[in-house]
Design a protein around this motif. Structure first.
Motif, PDB file in Angstrom:
ATOM      1  N   SER A   1      -6.565   9.215   3.274  1.00  0.00           N
ATOM      2  CA  SER A   1      -5.929   9.329   1.959  1.00  0.00           C
ATOM      3  C   SER A   1      -7.032   9.598   0.943  1.00  0.00           C
ATOM      4  N   THR A   2      -6.631   9.994  -0.250  1.00  0.00           N
ATOM      5  CA  THR A   2      -7.559  10.086  -1.372  1.00  0.00           C
ATOM      6  C   THR A   2      -7.109   9.064  -2.399  1.00  0.00           C
ATOM      7  N   ASN A   3      -8.033   8.187  -2.785  1.00  0.00           N
ATOM      8  CA  ASN A   3      -7.718   7.097  -3.714  1.00  0.00           C
ATOM      9  C   ASN A   3      -8.459   7.312  -5.019  1.00  0.00           C
ATOM     10  N   THR A   4      -7.727   7.225  -6.128  1.00  0.00           N
ATOM     11  CA  THR A   4      -8.328   7.322  -7.450  1.00  0.00           C
ATOM     12  C   THR A   4      -8.093   6.002  -8.171  1.00  0.00           C
TER      13      THR A   4
ATOM     14  N   MET B   1      -6.526  -2.059 -14.000  1.00  0.00           N
ATOM     15  CA  MET B   1      -6.988  -1.284 -12.852  1.00  0.00           C
ATOM     16  C   MET B   1      -5.769  -0.606 -12.246  1.00  0.00           C
ATOM     17  N   ARG B   2      -5.817   0.714 -12.156  1.00  0.00           N
ATOM     18  CA  ARG B   2      -4.720   1.481 -11.551  1.00  0.00           C
ATOM     19  C   ARG B   2      -5.290   2.292 -10.400  1.00  0.00           C
ATOM     20  N   THR B   3      -4.652   2.186  -9.261  1.00  0.00           N
ATOM     21  CA  THR B   3      -5.050   2.945  -8.079  1.00  0.00           C
ATOM     22  C   THR B   3      -3.896   3.834  -7.676  1.00  0.00           C
ATOM     23  N   VAL B   4      -4.199   5.099  -7.415  1.00  0.00           N
ATOM     24  CA  VAL B   4      -3.216   6.022  -6.865  1.00  0.00           C
ATOM     25  C   VAL B   4      -3.793   6.534  -5.548  1.00  0.00           C
ATOM     26  N   SER B   5      -3.063   6.269  -4.472  1.00  0.00           N
ATOM     27  CA  SER B   5      -3.455   6.724  -3.133  1.00  0.00           C
ATOM     28  C   SER B   5      -2.527   7.854  -2.719  1.00  0.00           C
ATOM     29  N   VAL B   6      -3.117   8.989  -2.368  1.00  0.00           N
ATOM     30  CA  VAL B   6      -2.351  10.165  -1.961  1.00  0.00           C
ATOM     31  C   VAL B   6      -2.577  10.381  -0.465  1.00  0.00           C
ATOM     32  N   TYR B   7      -1.468  10.451   0.274  1.00  0.00           N
ATOM     33  CA  TYR B   7      -1.496  10.562   1.737  1.00  0.00           C
ATOM     34  C   TYR B   7      -1.123  11.969   2.186  1.00  0.00           C
ATOM     35  N   ALA B   8      -1.369  12.267   3.460  1.00  0.00           N
ATOM     36  CA  ALA B   8      -1.140  13.599   4.007  1.00  0.00           C
ATOM     37  C   ALA B   8       0.333  13.978   4.041  1.00  0.00           C
TER      38      ALA B   8
END
Length: 158
Positions: free
Chosen positions: A107-110, A122-129
């Motif tokens: 994943s890509t985590n921002t 704190m905000r995390t957005v995880s983008v998966y395939a």
């Protein structure tokens, strides 16, 4: 206060939490391996955090390993961007015997830290395939582990 989770689109998980501390303090607690070891323990009291390696700079990497009765959980990735104390972008894979040998695609985590009046969100957005990978990650109990860890982190500041 609980961590707030949402599914903003078909491939993402977003979560956020407020901490009563300046962004620089939250950044340090999130990126210093010695501090991370004190709060990122997952939900179980019987879990041992055996490896916490972090090189938090663009081009760096991280590797975390936990062991409990279910086996070993390994989370690792590369640091794509690191802009202290406000933004961290990483890749992340998750696998290990605790997941039955399954390894989720990266994943890509921002992570963004926004400070206002001494409170940092704190905000995390995880983008998966894919949606299926996202749903599998969420179904793994990650929300329980993240929330339990963030509770311990928030306790640093009362």
């Amino acid at each position: 206060m609980k961590t707030r989770f949402s599914l903003p689109d078909d491939t993402s998980i977003a979560y956020e939490r407020e901490f009563h501390a300046p962004a620089a303090d939250v950044w340090r607690a999130y990126t210093d391996p010695e501090i991370v070891r004190t709060w990122m323990l997952g939900p179980g009291e019987d879990t041992e955090f055996t490896t916490c390696e972090m090189d938090v700079r663009a081009g760096g990497s991280f590797r975390w390993v936990w062991v409990d009765a279910a086996g070993e959980l390994i989370i690792a990735g590369d640091v794509l961007e690191a802009e202290a104390p406000h933004r961290l972008v990483t890749t992340e894979t998750m696998g290990g015997s605790a997941m039955g040998g399954l390894e989720l695609p990266a994943s890509t985590n921002t992570v963004t830290l926004t400070e206002a009046d001494g409170v940092t969100t704190m905000r995390t957005v995880s983008v998966y395939a894919s949606r299926e990978v996202r749903d599998g990650a969420y179904a793994s109990g990650m929300d329980v582990g993240v929330d339990a860890s963030y509770e311990r982190l928030a306790a640093r500041w009362g």
